[in-house]
Design a protein around this motif. Structure first.
Motif, PDB file in Angstrom:
ATOM      1  N   VAL A 199     -31.969  18.568 -11.490  1.00  0.00           N
ATOM      2  CA  VAL A 199     -32.991  18.075 -12.443  1.00  0.00           C
ATOM      3  C   VAL A 199     -34.179  18.887 -12.248  1.00  0.00           C
ATOM      4  CG1 VAL A 199     -31.969  15.775 -12.516  1.00  0.00           C
ATOM      5  CG2 VAL A 199     -33.863  16.470 -10.854  1.00  0.00           C
ATOM      6  N   ASN A 200     -34.235  20.213 -11.747  1.00  0.00           N
ATOM      7  CA  ASN A 200     -35.097  21.114 -11.408  1.00  0.00           C
ATOM      8  C   ASN A 200     -35.609  21.609 -12.748  1.00  0.00           C
ATOM      9  OD1 ASN A 200     -36.703  23.315 -11.024  1.00  0.00           O
ATOM     10  ND2 ASN A 200     -35.706  23.594  -9.107  1.00  0.00           N
ATOM     11  N   ASN A 247     -34.202  15.251 -18.778  1.00  0.00           N
ATOM     12  CA  ASN A 247     -34.455  17.029 -19.194  1.00  0.00           C
ATOM     13  C   ASN A 247     -32.936  17.598 -19.077  1.00  0.00           C
ATOM     14  OD1 ASN A 247     -35.906  19.073 -19.858  1.00  0.00           O
ATOM     15  ND2 ASN A 247     -36.288  19.428 -17.784  1.00  0.00           N
ATOM     16  N   ALA A 248     -32.173  17.104 -17.904  1.00  0.00           N
ATOM     17  CA  ALA A 248     -30.997  17.592 -17.705  1.00  0.00           C
ATOM     18  C   ALA A 248     -30.044  17.141 -18.776  1.00  0.00           C
ATOM     19  CB  ALA A 248     -30.483  17.295 -16.518  1.00  0.00           C
ATOM     20  N   LEU A 249     -30.347  15.960 -19.283  1.00  0.00           N
ATOM     21  CA  LEU A 249     -29.253  15.533 -20.119  1.00  0.00           C
ATOM     22  C   LEU A 249     -29.654  16.105 -21.351  1.00  0.00           C
ATOM     23  CD1 LEU A 249     -27.539  13.146 -21.644  1.00  0.00           C
ATOM     24  CD2 LEU A 249     -29.509  11.701 -22.002  1.00  0.00           C
ATOM     25  N   SER A 250     -30.899  16.512 -21.801  1.00  0.00           N
ATOM     26  CA  SER A 250     -31.131  17.068 -23.201  1.00  0.00           C
ATOM     27  C   SER A 250     -30.658  18.512 -22.907  1.00  0.00           C
ATOM     28  CB  SER A 250     -32.513  17.045 -23.558  1.00  0.00           C
ATOM     29  OG  SER A 250     -33.281  18.244 -22.862  1.00  0.00           O
ATOM     30  N   TYR A 251     -30.457  19.178 -22.047  1.00  0.00           N
ATOM     31  CA  TYR A 251     -29.811  20.597 -21.798  1.00  0.00           C
ATOM     32  C   TYR A 251     -28.177  20.528 -22.150  1.00  0.00           C
ATOM     33  CZ  TYR A 251     -27.407  24.580 -20.392  1.00  0.00           C
ATOM     34  OH  TYR A 251     -26.702  25.610 -20.815  1.00  0.00           O
ATOM     35  N   TRP A 252     -27.734  19.406 -21.390  1.00  0.00           N
ATOM     36  CA  TRP A 252     -26.302  19.271 -21.845  1.00  0.00           C
ATOM     37  C   TRP A 252     -25.804  18.949 -23.090  1.00  0.00           C
ATOM     38  CZ3 TRP A 252     -24.032  21.583 -17.970  1.00  0.00           C
ATOM     39  CH2 TRP A 252     -24.466  21.480 -16.574  1.00  0.00           C
ATOM     40  N   ILE A 253     -26.673  18.046 -23.628  1.00  0.00           N
ATOM     41  CA  ILE A 253     -26.249  17.812 -24.949  1.00  0.00           C
ATOM     42  C   ILE A 253     -26.585  19.043 -25.887  1.00  0.00           C
ATOM     43  CG2 ILE A 253     -26.720  16.312 -27.131  1.00  0.00           C
ATOM     44  CD1 ILE A 253     -27.735  14.034 -25.194  1.00  0.00           C
ATOM     45  N   PHE A 254     -27.586  19.757 -25.572  1.00  0.00           N
ATOM     46  CA  PHE A 254     -27.848  21.052 -26.336  1.00  0.00           C
ATOM     47  C   PHE A 254     -26.549  21.969 -26.253  1.00  0.00           C
ATOM     48  CE2 PHE A 254     -29.410  25.488 -25.333  1.00  0.00           C
ATOM     49  CZ  PHE A 254     -29.628  25.851 -26.713  1.00  0.00           C
ATOM     50  N   LEU A 255     -26.274  22.184 -24.976  1.00  0.00           N
ATOM     51  CA  LEU A 255     -25.079  23.112 -24.883  1.00  0.00           C
ATOM     52  C   LEU A 255     -23.825  22.600 -25.474  1.00  0.00           C
ATOM     53  CD1 LEU A 255     -23.831  25.261 -23.055  1.00  0.00           C
ATOM     54  CD2 LEU A 255     -23.111  23.576 -21.074  1.00  0.00           C
ATOM     55  N   PHE A 256     -23.537  21.292 -25.270  1.00  0.00           N
ATOM     56  CA  PHE A 256     -22.257  20.826 -26.094  1.00  0.00           C
ATOM     57  C   PHE A 256     -22.226  20.910 -27.393  1.00  0.00           C
ATOM     58  CE2 PHE A 256     -21.671  18.330 -21.747  1.00  0.00           C
ATOM     59  CZ  PHE A 256     -21.038  19.394 -21.091  1.00  0.00           C
ATOM     60  N   ALA A 257     -23.552  20.437 -28.003  1.00  0.00           N
ATOM     61  CA  ALA A 257     -23.673  20.662 -29.355  1.00  0.00           C
ATOM     62  C   ALA A 257     -23.503  21.860 -29.876  1.00  0.00           C
ATOM     63  CB  ALA A 257     -24.782  19.839 -29.821  1.00  0.00           C
ATOM     64  N   GLY A 258     -23.924  22.917 -29.225  1.00  0.00           N
ATOM     65  CA  GLY A 258     -23.869  24.208 -29.478  1.00  0.00           C
ATOM     66  C   GLY A 258     -22.376  24.614 -29.477  1.00  0.00           C
ATOM     67  N   ILE A 259     -21.632  24.405 -28.456  1.00  0.00           N
ATOM     68  CA  ILE A 259     -20.346  24.617 -28.337  1.00  0.00           C
ATOM     69  C   ILE A 259     -19.342  24.199 -29.469  1.00  0.00           C
ATOM     70  CG2 ILE A 259     -18.098  24.470 -27.066  1.00  0.00           C
ATOM     71  CD1 ILE A 259     -20.096  24.539 -24.504  1.00  0.00           C
ATOM     72  N   THR A 314     -28.653  14.240  -9.580  1.00  0.00           N
ATOM     73  CA  THR A 314     -27.737  13.273 -10.136  1.00  0.00           C
ATOM     74  C   THR A 314     -26.784  13.839 -11.084  1.00  0.00           C
ATOM     75  OG1 THR A 314     -27.533  11.520 -11.528  1.00  0.00           O
ATOM     76  CG2 THR A 314     -29.506  12.379 -11.772  1.00  0.00           C
ATOM     77  N   SER A 315     -25.603  13.323 -11.293  1.00  0.00           N
ATOM     78  CA  SER A 315     -24.436  13.944 -12.106  1.00  0.00           C
ATOM     79  C   SER A 315     -24.530  12.941 -13.512  1.00  0.00           C
ATOM     80  CB  SER A 315     -23.332  13.897 -11.475  1.00  0.00           C
ATOM     81  OG  SER A 315     -23.054  12.703 -11.211  1.00  0.00           O
ATOM     82  N   GLN A 316     -25.360  11.879 -13.541  1.00  0.00           N
ATOM     83  CA  GLN A 316     -25.153  10.885 -14.516  1.00  0.00           C
ATOM     84  C   GLN A 316     -25.773  11.649 -15.856  1.00  0.00           C
ATOM     85  OE1 GLN A 316     -28.178   8.664 -12.857  1.00  0.00           O
ATOM     86  NE2 GLN A 316     -26.680   6.904 -12.019  1.00  0.00           N
ATOM     87  N   PRO A 317     -26.684  12.552 -15.941  1.00  0.00           N
ATOM     88  CA  PRO A 317     -26.992  13.228 -17.337  1.00  0.00           C
ATOM     89  C   PRO A 317     -25.624  14.084 -17.789  1.00  0.00           C
ATOM     90  CG  PRO A 317     -28.737  13.674 -15.889  1.00  0.00           C
ATOM     91  CD  PRO A 317     -27.649  12.945 -14.913  1.00  0.00           C
ATOM     92  N   LEU A 318     -24.828  14.547 -16.906  1.00  0.00           N
ATOM     93  CA  LEU A 318     -23.780  15.293 -17.409  1.00  0.00           C
ATOM     94  C   LEU A 318     -22.690  14.277 -17.932  1.00  0.00           C
ATOM     95  CD1 LEU A 318     -22.347  17.904 -17.931  1.00  0.00           C
ATOM     96  CD2 LEU A 318     -21.415  17.695 -15.472  1.00  0.00           C
ATOM     97  N   LEU A 319     -22.549  13.159 -17.364  1.00  0.00           N
ATOM     98  CA  LEU A 319     -21.605  12.210 -17.734  1.00  0.00           C
ATOM     99  C   LEU A 319     -22.017  11.864 -19.108  1.00  0.00           C
ATOM    100  CD1 LEU A 319     -20.628  10.124 -14.302  1.00  0.00           C
ATOM    101  CD2 LEU A 319     -19.080  11.512 -15.756  1.00  0.00           C
ATOM    102  N   VAL A 320     -23.155  11.247 -19.248  1.00  0.00           N
ATOM    103  CA  VAL A 320     -23.567  10.726 -20.398  1.00  0.00           C
ATOM    104  C   VAL A 320     -23.331  11.852 -21.657  1.00  0.00           C
ATOM    105  CG1 VAL A 320     -25.509  10.039 -21.715  1.00  0.00           C
ATOM    106  CG2 VAL A 320     -25.226   9.320 -19.615  1.00  0.00           C
ATOM    107  N   ALA A 321     -23.805  12.999 -21.459  1.00  0.00           N
ATOM    108  CA  ALA A 321     -23.389  13.978 -22.278  1.00  0.00           C
ATOM    109  C   ALA A 321     -22.015  14.040 -22.858  1.00  0.00           C
ATOM    110  CB  ALA A 321     -24.032  15.432 -22.004  1.00  0.00           C
ATOM    111  N   ALA A 322     -21.262  14.081 -21.645  1.00  0.00           N
ATOM    112  CA  ALA A 322     -19.705  14.227 -21.911  1.00  0.00           C
ATOM    113  C   ALA A 322     -19.141  13.155 -22.571  1.00  0.00           C
ATOM    114  CB  ALA A 322     -19.216  14.241 -20.569  1.00  0.00           C
ATOM    115  N   ILE A 356     -25.319   4.817 -18.874  1.00  0.00           N
ATOM    116  CA  ILE A 356     -26.782   4.776 -19.144  1.00  0.00           C
ATOM    117  C   ILE A 356     -27.201   3.390 -18.288  1.00  0.00           C
ATOM    118  CG2 ILE A 356     -28.450   4.510 -20.655  1.00  0.00           C
ATOM    119  CD1 ILE A 356     -27.119   6.160 -22.808  1.00  0.00           C
ATOM    120  N   GLY A 357     -26.528   2.617 -18.345  1.00  0.00           N
ATOM    121  CA  GLY A 357     -26.870   1.459 -17.549  1.00  0.00           C
ATOM    122  C   GLY A 357     -26.992   1.508 -16.225  1.00  0.00           C
ATOM    123  N   TRP A 358     -26.079   2.328 -15.549  1.00  0.00           N
ATOM    124  CA  TRP A 358     -25.839   2.646 -14.197  1.00  0.00           C
ATOM    125  C   TRP A 358     -27.099   3.587 -14.109  1.00  0.00           C
ATOM    126  CZ3 TRP A 358     -22.549   7.200 -12.539  1.00  0.00           C
ATOM    127  CH2 TRP A 358     -22.813   7.720 -11.058  1.00  0.00           C
TER     128      TRP A 358
END
Ligand code: HEA
Ligand code: HEA
Ligand code: CUA
Ligand SMILES: [Cu+2]
Lengths: 332, 227, 664
Positions: C61-62, C148-160, C613-621, C649-651
């Protein structure tokens, strides 16, 4: 950096010269070779705007490049805030330009709003993917991809589309006006000099947006009247045997489901009205010239000429093709 | 319900020394926020404010689109083939959601002081949210045969605006559930209060929105729509 | 805001210039940071250590790693869209060519525009913002590191998601503004579903990313950084982010309506059923115009960062520049109709929007003159970053003045949808955004990677790209005036258009060469560039008070900011030494950051920050799955994926760091 600056002013000089030259090239639909009050205005506006813009650009660019040259080896850094410089130049200069530009725009809007006197006639233009349908109000004349007008007098245009949005543009005569679904856009046009002007669809409207051109033909009054009279007529009766066979074929084959030829039983309304197709200079919205060879090619496989257009290839025998082209060409 | 009570009771005992004590001191000083040390808006507060701002803009654009299409329609509003909307059920629904702000407000106030009363109050507000969604569904059944989402633009607007809002209320309910569930295990107090407060902001927003939508979708067609 | 001069009573002694004419070498490690690091570095290293390897890659999350990823990903999307443009330019090199089919051309220009605007320019700014905003305001991370991590992952997946449409031959093909009804019932295939869903998907990322940047800048500035000491880049990013918060909703709404119209046969845009085609245009441009400033304001922020450094003095007229930035942001919401001048709207609205459009030139002029004035009052140091900044000024003014021309409504009606407009917007987009970003890359490269780039290599890069850019886009002005409409896959000969098109194509290849060269310069620096000192340029802003590259915790000791030019004022750096035993400033015990007040930057409290944490990646997935199921038309599966996302998200919410916060 100096090199960059020089290439920039070089480009500017190139612009001025080429634009001037291009303005004289009557083959190009140049906005700078106007032939009507509306484009006269935009051309004048362009030269005013261009001069001001060139002045601003040269000022800013030379200030930047000079700063790099002059202030590079200095040992004296000025500490003051220099706010007055920012305020005076950064606010006053744009504000002056603001006022001038706004006035110019208002003047243009006002002079474009109403024609100088009542339009002589009204023309309805309907946009289709990817061709233009043209009706002359108060007459039976219907044509396609050619708009004839009498020279030197205002004409009212009523624009609407049958499908997606298109835009009606004749660079040398009038700026753009969009054709919207179920909204009639009214505008007017005056052409100052007789001649034929290239018109274009300017709003992206699908695969063949590139081939949705038309000709705006301005004629002296008498010539225009006789043209219109001719257009109002129903189709000429075929004279030769081939033409007669062509007519029969046309009305019996699929052609008639899409095309109208007034005076025959062909009443389709998908494609252009072909009543006087032989008198047109171009076919398929400016894609190909109108002659026997091109027309045969078009009918046999229009998809090879204008890929994606709405007319399917017609698998007909060479003799039928010959006849139907002979017939269509005779429809002057 | 009773589980929540038990949990909050436990919590209250645990938290009393800090939250309660501080709260009383602060109240005496005339200052509210005891659970924020020392002062200032939290990042969560700002985040929620921005979230509400973006959502509000979206609904504002939607409501503006509603009026835009209405005034672009020449045949009257709703179009002659649609009936005027039913008002009774939406009125109740909107009323319930607006009124639920009272228990919500009291609940957050209680949470701020670490009182166990917070949980039932917030639960009450949450149930009002559920009721709102149910009433919205009932209204759809009433509107349905005469207006449908795909019949005309009027129907599309009616169902989509209210549907999007109901969906947001459902999200609000989900947020409250999380907060309640969390206090079940961790008690009402400092940690929960921040979250409850932020959720409450969202809740008030949903209620205000409900009124705006109610006026637009259910009342405005009665105002000079049918000529 | 009013007393912004660093020379207000009591602080006159703070220097606003860096008169270090003879400074040829700079400290490898700033002595102040060295002292601070020696005291608390070891403890912080341990506390902020990151998981290595793949696990660390997924869970980080850096903000610096995320920022770097944003830059790299957006850069790759840029190459993709740039290569699309090269194919287009090849097709257009000569009249009547048919190297590609019209369908392919339409997909190319639509994807080129869409990817450049949405997946390159905006996220590239987020990348710079992510990396440098926390460093410039002197904090340790973003306000919401996991978001922040979430917004990156979503950006990446939306781009793909968006790019995959081109591979599937279903790329959007209705232009980047996808006017209805062409994008609606006249495009029955999946092409426009990719567009509507892809943009909705991306908007989630942009919205949360923007909120994160705003809150970070509001609540996490180093103590002493009152609003009048906030760096201009931060102002640019904050204005941009606030604009995103208000501009994206109309676009989201429009895309939602479009998707519902297309899939559920709703009637928002169906003119036969009471809908309206112009509604789309209003909603789109209500977003679209602010978006062009969303792209340009942070880029201008980069310019406002580079120019003072290489003019060796503080920017002149700082308050005016701030006001101009914010004013541009506000005014930009009131001009959208200038994209619709040919639609046939009433003269009243044309007049209003013409005037509104003109007002933008005032704040633009203020910023321009502040930069030029700064150069004239300072001592100019020429290096690649500064050359890029100057190239920006030169090209942006050209694009800006053509923008002003459009305010004359009849003139706009003449040139709209012609290549003249294409010339305008490439001058402002390429000149106004790409050049500053390249400048920013050269400027901040040492900070990001710890390596210097080759000076000569950078100069060549700038010269190639500057010439290529002008060669590509300048002739488009003329071509437009000669009546060539845009978005045509081929054009006839004989109208004098061919020569200009050929020049442009050559320019485009020169640009490609320039970008390849630039890529080479950066790779060469990574492989064998000399190590970068902490502050290679002798700059004035806080990011240069960290290591090159910065440690995971950025600042060993949070400094007290004393002026707009913290590294030049002689006191801010010293404060790192002075406070090195103050636990509130070092925060060695936990994963923490300092929260300060919005206006004055007074300390409020120490906040706990979440860890990896890996939660952002999970949410994005799961969000990606939702979007894909919607595209495939399986609503049940989409609902299930969305529901699971809700549970994740609850978790996530369960582990709020403030819950484990130590009692104050
Ligand atoms: C980064 C992106 C960016 C930026 C910064 C701008 C900046 C401006 N733009 Fe542009 N614009 C676009 C991106 C951008 N634009 C895009 C993408 C489109 C087309 C979309 C499409 O159709 O696909 C477009 C289209 C567009 C149109 C519609 C054209 C049409 O389709 O018919 C108009 C009309 O008014 C316009 C105006 C302006 C103005 C007035 C500015 C001003 O902000 C410019 C201000 C700057 C200056 C003026 C220069 C600096 C100032 C000085 C040196 C002071 C002195 C100056 C003077 C006295 C003039 N733009
Ligand atoms: C930030 C925005 C941005 C940028 C940077 C660009 C950059 C470029 N643009 Fe584009 N453009 C738009 C935004 C942008 N554009 C938009 C919004 C439209 C409107 C779309 C629409 O109408 O819907 C448009 C439309 C547009 C058109 C008009 C199409 C038409 O109307 O028919 C053209 C035509 O020439 C064009 C060309 C180019 C070129 C040559 C570049 C060049 O600058 C590109 C340079 C980049 C490269 C060349 C890639 C570099 C590659 C590498 C470094 C890797 C090399 C690797 C290999 C070769 C393997 N663009
Ligand atoms: Cu019709 Cu473009
Ligand atoms: Cu604009």
């Amino acid at each position: 950096m100096q090199r960059c600056g020089r290439s920039m002013s070089g480009l500017l000089a190139a612009l001025v010269t080429t634009v001037l030259l291009a303005g004289c090239d009557d083959r190009s639909p140049s906005t700078l070779a106007p032939s009507g009050p509306k484009s006269d205005f935009t051309t004048m506006a362009w030269w005013i705007l261009f001069s001001v813009a060139a002045f601003v650009c040269i000022l800013i660019i030379s200030a930047t490049v000079l700063a790099a040259v002059v202030r590079r080896r200095t040992t004296r850094i000025k500490t003051g805030e220099g706010r007055r410089f920012v305020l005076v130049l950064g606010v006053i200069l744009p504000s002056l330009v603001f006022a001038g530009t706004f006035a110019l725009g208002i003047f243009g809007l006002a002079s474009d709003a109403e024609p100088p006197h009542r339009p002589a006639m009204t023309i309805d233009v309907v946009g289709h993917q990817w061709w233009w349908e043209v009706h002359y109000q108060g007459t039976d004349a219907v044509t396609a991809n050619e708009v004839h007008v009498p020279v030197g007098t205002p004409i009212e245009l009523r624009l609407v589309t049958d499908d997606v949005i298109h835009s009606f543009w004749v660079p040398q005569v009038m700026p753009k006006m969009d054709l919207l679904p179920r909204r009639v856009n009214k505008t007017w046009v005056t052409v100052d000099h007789a001649g034929s002007y290239r018109g274009e669809c300017a709003e992206y409207c699908g695969v063949q947006h590139a081939h949705m051109d038309f000709r705006l033909v301005a004629q002296p009054r008498s010539q225009f009247e006789s043209w219109l009279q001719q257009e109002e007529q129903t189709a000429a009766t075929p004279t030769t045997a081939a033409e007669r066979r062509g007519e029969q074929f046309f009305t019996a084959a699929s052609c008639a489901t899409c095309h109208t030829i007034r005076g025959t039983s062909a009443h389709g309304d998908v494609g252009p009205d072909l009543t006087h197709v032989g008198s047109r200079k171009m076919l398929a919205a400016g894609t190909i010239p109108n002659d026997t060879g091109h027309m045969s090619g078009w009918i046999a496989n229009s998809q090879a000429v204008k890929p994606g257009n709405e007319m399917p290839p017609q698998p007909i025998s060479p003799s039928d093709l010959h006849d139907v082209v002979a017939y269509l060409q005779s429809l002057k | 319900m009773s589980d929540v009570h038990a949990a909050t009771t436990r919590a209250r005992i645990g938290d009393r020394a800090t939250a309660q004590g501080e709260s009383e001191r602060a109240v005496r000083r005339g200052a509210w926020p005891v659970t924020e040390t020392p002062v200032g808006k939290t990042t969560g507060w700002w985040g929620m404010l921005l979230f509400i701002a973006t959502e509000a803009t979206m609904f504002a654009a939607f409501i503006a689109s509603y009026y835009y299409l209405r005034f672009a329609t020449a045949t009257g509003w709703p179009p002659p083939s649609d009936k005027l909307p039913h008002v009774l059920v939406p009125s109740i629904g909107t009323g319930v959601l607006v009124l639920s702000c009272v228990p919500m407000w009291l609940g957050v106030k209680a949470a701020r002081r670490g009182r166990m009363l917070a949980a039932p109050l917030v639960t009450l507000a949450m149930l009002a949210g559920v009721a709102f969604v149910v009433l919205q569904a009932i209204d759809y059944l009433q509107e349905y045969p005469s207006s449908t989402p795909s019949k005309d633009a009027y129907g599309s607007l009616l169902f989509t605006i209210t549907g999007l809002h109901a969906f947001h209320v459902a999200i609000g309910v989900f947020m409250l559930l999380l907060v309640l569930f969390s206090s079940l295990f961790r008690g009402v107090g400092k940690a929960q209060h921040g979250a409850a407060r932020v959720c409450a902001m969202y809740w008030y927003f949903l209620a205000v929105l409900a009124v705006a939508i109610y006026v637009t979708v259910y009342l405005s067609p009665y105002m000079g729509g049918r000529s | 805001m009013t007393t912004t001069s660093p020379s207000r009573p009591g602080t006159e002694t703070l220097s606003t210039v860096a008169d270090d004419l003879d400074a040829t070498t700079r400290y490898d490690v700033l002595p102040e940071r060295g002292a601070a690091e020696a005291t608390v570095g070891a403890a912080l290293d341990e506390e902020w250590a990151e998981e290595p390897g793949l696990k660390g890659f997924i869970t980080t999350v850096n903000h610096k790693r995320i920022g770097r990823r944003y830059l790299v990903t957006a850069g790759i999307f840029f190459m993709f869209a740039g290569i699309n443009a090269l194919i287009m330019r090849t097709q257009l090199a000569h009249p009547n060519q048919s190297l590609i089919s019209p369908e392919e051309y339409d997909q190319l220009f639509t994807l080129h525009g869409t990817v450049m605007i949405f997946f390159f320019a905006t996220p590239m700014n987020s990348g710079f913002g992510n990396f440098f905003l926390p460093l410039m305001i002197g904090t340790r991370d973003m306000a919401y590191p996991r978001l922040n991590a979430l917004s990156y992952w979503i950006f990446l997946f939306a781009g793909i998601f968006m790019l995959s449409s081109e591979a599937l031959q279903w790329a959007p093909d209705a232009g980047w503004f996808a006017y209805v009804p062409l994008s609606n019932e006249y495009s029955p295939a999946l092409n426009l579903d990719f567009y509507a869903l892809g943009l909705l998907f991306l908007a989630v990322s942009s919205t949360i990313g923007a909120m994160n940047l705003v809150v970070t800048a509001l609540k996490m500035r180093a103590p002493g950084m009152s609003l009048n000491r906030v760096p201009l880049f931060v102002w640019g990013i904050v204005t941009q982010s606030l604009m995103l918060v208000f501009a994206l909703p109309p676009l989201d709404l429009a895309n939602l309506m479009l998707f519902l119209d297309r899939r559920l046969h709703m009637r928002f845009f169906d003119t036969a059923k009471g809908g309206d085609a112009v509604l789309w245009q209003h909603l789109f441009w209500l977003f679209g115009h602010p978006d062009v400033y969303i792209i340009v304001l942070p880029a201008m922020g980069i310019i406002s960062t580079i120019i003072p450094t290489f003019s060796r003095r503080s920017i002149i007229g700082y308050p005016y520049v701030v006001l101009a930035t914010v004013a541009t942001g506000i005014i930009s919401f009131g001009v959208w109709v200038h994209h619709m001048f040919a639609v046939g709207l009433s003269n009243v609205s044309l007049t209003f929007f013409s005037a509104a459009t003109l007002t933008i030139s005032v704040p633009a002029g203020i910023q321009m003159l502040a930069w030029i004035g700064t150069m004239w009052r300072g001592r100019v140091v020429l290096n690649p970053a500064m050359l890029y900044a100057m190239s920006f000024i030169i090209t942006f003014v050209v694009g800006g003045v053509t923008g002003v021309m459009f305010a004359v409504v009849p003139f706009d009606q003449q040139v709209t949808d012609s290549y003249f407009v294409v010339a305008h917007f490439h001058y402002v987009l390429f000149g106004g955004a790409v050049l500053p970003m390249l400048g920013g890359l050269f400027y901040w490269w040492p900070k990001m990677t710890g390596r210097m780039t080759s000076h000569a290599g950078g100069v060549i890069s700038c010269v190639l790209i500057f010439i290529g850019m002008n060669l590509t886009f300048f002739p488009m002005h003329i071509q437009g005036l000669l009546g060539m409409p845009r978005r045509i896959y081929t054009y006839p000969s004989g109208y004098g258009w061919g020569t200009y098109n050929l020049i442009e194509t050559i320019g485009a290849y020169l640009l490609a060469l320039g970008f390849l060269w630039t890529l080479f310069v950066f790779v060469q620096s990574l492989l064998s560039g000399p190590p970068a000192p902490d502050d290679p340029w002798g700059a004035n802003t806080l990011e240069w008070a960290t290591g090159s590259p910065p440690k995971p915790y950025n600042f060993p000791v949070i400094p007290t900011v004393h002026s707009l030019n913290p590294l030049w004022d002689g006191k801010t750096l010293q404060s790192m030494v002075d406070h090195r035993h103050d636990p509130q400033r070092t925060m060695t015990e936990h994963h923490q950051a300092l929260r300060t007040s919005e206006l004055d930057g007074r300390i409020e409290r120490v906040m706990s920050m979440p860890g990896e944490t890996s939660q952002p990646l999970l949410v994005a997935a799961f969000l990606t799955m939702t979007v894909c199921f919607l595209l495939a038309g399986i609503p049940i599966a989409a609902a299930v994926a969305f529901g699971i996302m809700g549970l994740v998200i609850g978790w996530w919410m369960w582990n709020r760091p403030e819950i484990d916060e130590p009692a104050p």
